[in-house]
Design an enzyme around this catalytic site. Structure first.
Site, PDB file in Angstrom:
ATOM      1  CB  SER A  77      -0.927   0.002   1.219  1.00 52.62           C
ATOM      2  OG  SER A  77      -1.783  -1.117   1.202  1.00 52.62           O
ATOM      3  CG  ASN A  78       2.987   2.577   3.330  1.00 56.19           C
ATOM      4  OD1 ASN A  78       2.592   3.688   3.651  1.00 56.19           O
ATOM      5  ND2 ASN A  78       2.759   1.506   4.077  1.00 56.19           N
ATOM      6  CE  LYS A 196       1.235  -4.937   5.934  1.00 53.26           C
ATOM      7  NZ  LYS A 196       1.369  -3.884   4.903  1.00 53.26           N
ATOM      8  CB  SER A 198      -2.692  -3.700   7.817  1.00 56.78           C
ATOM      9  OG  SER A 198      -1.497  -4.133   7.213  1.00 56.78           O
ATOM     10  N   GLY A 222       0.820  -5.709  10.791  1.00 59.94           N
ATOM     11  CA  GLY A 222       0.890  -4.757   9.699  1.00 59.94           C
ATOM     12  C   GLY A 222       1.243  -3.346  10.101  1.00 59.94           C
TER      13      GLY A 222
END
Length: 379
Positions: A77-78, A196, A198, A222
């Site tokens: 996402s980042n 993972k 989050s 996450g």
């Protein structure tokens, strides 16, 4: 339909199975890859004209590569992967593979909305050097993403992937949690190695660990904001945005947890909560507020056995999944990737601009972000 070249690669990958022995892969003894450790989700640098800046990407990786990370998550996402073309996504992974230390794992985000596109992207990620694929839940038709639909999706991807698959649940962005029953079912797949998660619900993390304990399946927290709590309930590591700027400190927190130094870990965790939540998204802030309305924060005996978790925030006896979000809800969950990139600029990395429609921080937001870091002694 999958192209001929892609199908050829799929067949070759399935022929290799899980016998690949690269950067921590288990040999052909029935064990899955060990993904335990800390991973920064690497950002994608852009130029002033919104082109991917591969030179700055490599510079960041050379600096991050000096820290004791287990590996890197690329196109998470980042990494702003929804804003990249397919060719850009693959080129970024290829450049990272060439620039990163050979002893670290490369987890590449290959999730797409359709199963077919996800399979093709996963195979392509493997071709350009990914060690494992981290696959986010499809969400555009989230109302139809039942457990059955998601089990079918991930099973097809894992069946055809030449590299192991890590499930990725990020409800702040997708609007849905990967259902518990789906996680438990998918944990039995020989090519799915972990998740993972989050969502920030440590009770859920612990339940995943408990319900998959008979499988060779690992859980990654996450966020650095609940990393200590994640380790306390059986997580084996974390994918932490804060590791892009405070990597040594996040790795130190990992060491303290693994060696049972819970009181020192608590002190460090508290100092990381506000800077970490400063890099999270506004939507996640709203989601946690809704959770608090539905389930007021209460203590739980399960935390009492762990020194340092007993008085987790503001002198109150609280479960860690709450304390990691409550201290700064009013300001810190609105900066997102622009906030993360701004802090990277402050700490000697290249953050730079985001790709539109994401906008840079306003001067007021930038000052609030800086305060979160200075008040905890990081700037």
């Amino acid at each position: 339909m999958l192209g001929r070249a892609v199908w050829s690669s799929v067949r070759q990958g399935l022929g290799r199975g899980l016998s690949r022995n690269v950067g921590g892969w288990a040999s052909g003894e029935g064990r899955k890859v060990d993904i335990a450790g800390i991973y920064p989700p690497v950002t994608t640098p852009f130029t002033a004209t919104a082109e991917v800046d591969y030179g700055k990407l490599e510079e960041n990786l050379h600096k991050l590569g000096t820290l004791p990370f287990r590996g890197f998550v690329i196109q998470g996402s980042n990494g702003e992967f929804p804003f990249l073309t397919s060719s850009e996504r693959l080129e970024v992974v290829s450049r990272v593979r060439q620039a990163m230390p050979k002893d670290k794992l490369l987890l590449a985000g290959s999730g797409c909305e359709s199963t077919q596109a996800t399979v093709e992207m996963t195979v392509s990620m493997a071709q350009v050097g990914a060690d494992a694929a981290i696959v986010v839940t499809p969400c555009y038709y989230r109302g139809r993403m039942s457990s059955a639909a998601l089990i079918h999706h991930y099973t097809k991807v894992a069946d055809l992937s030449p590299i192991p698959v890590v499930l990725y649940s990020v409800p702040a962005n997708t609007g849905l949690d990967l259902p518990m029953d789906a996680v438990v079912t998918l944990s039995q797949h020989p090519n799915i190695v972990g998740i993972k998660d989050s969502g920030g619900d440590v009770t859920r993390l612990g339940l995943i660990v408990h319900k998959t304990r008979k499988q060779d399946f690992q859980v990654l927290a996450g966020s650095a904001g609940f990393l200590l709590a994640g380790y306390a309930v059986g997580a084996v590591g974390g994918v932490c945005a804060l590791a892009n700027v405070l990597g040594a400190q996040v790795c130190q927190l990992e060491r303290l947890c693994l060696t049972g130094q819970w009181e020192d870990a608590q002190k460090l965790q508290h100092r990381l909560i506000e800077p970490n939540t400063a890099s999270q998204r506004e939507r996640e802030r709203q989601r946690h507020r809704q959770r608090e309305k539905q389930a007021p924060c209460t203590g739980s005996p399960m935390w009492d056995s762990i020194p340092g978790l007993q008085d987790c925030a503001l002198g109150q006896r609280q479960a860690p999944n709450r304390c990691a979000t409550q201290r700064s809800q009013f300001v810190t969950r609105r900066f997102g990737i622009p906030g993360l990139k701004k802090t990277m600029d402050w700490f000697g990395y290249y953050g730079g601009p985001c790709r539109a429609p994401l906008q840079e921080l306003s001067p007021i937001d930038e000052e609030a972000l800086r305060m979160d870091f200075t008040s905890n002694g990081w700037l």
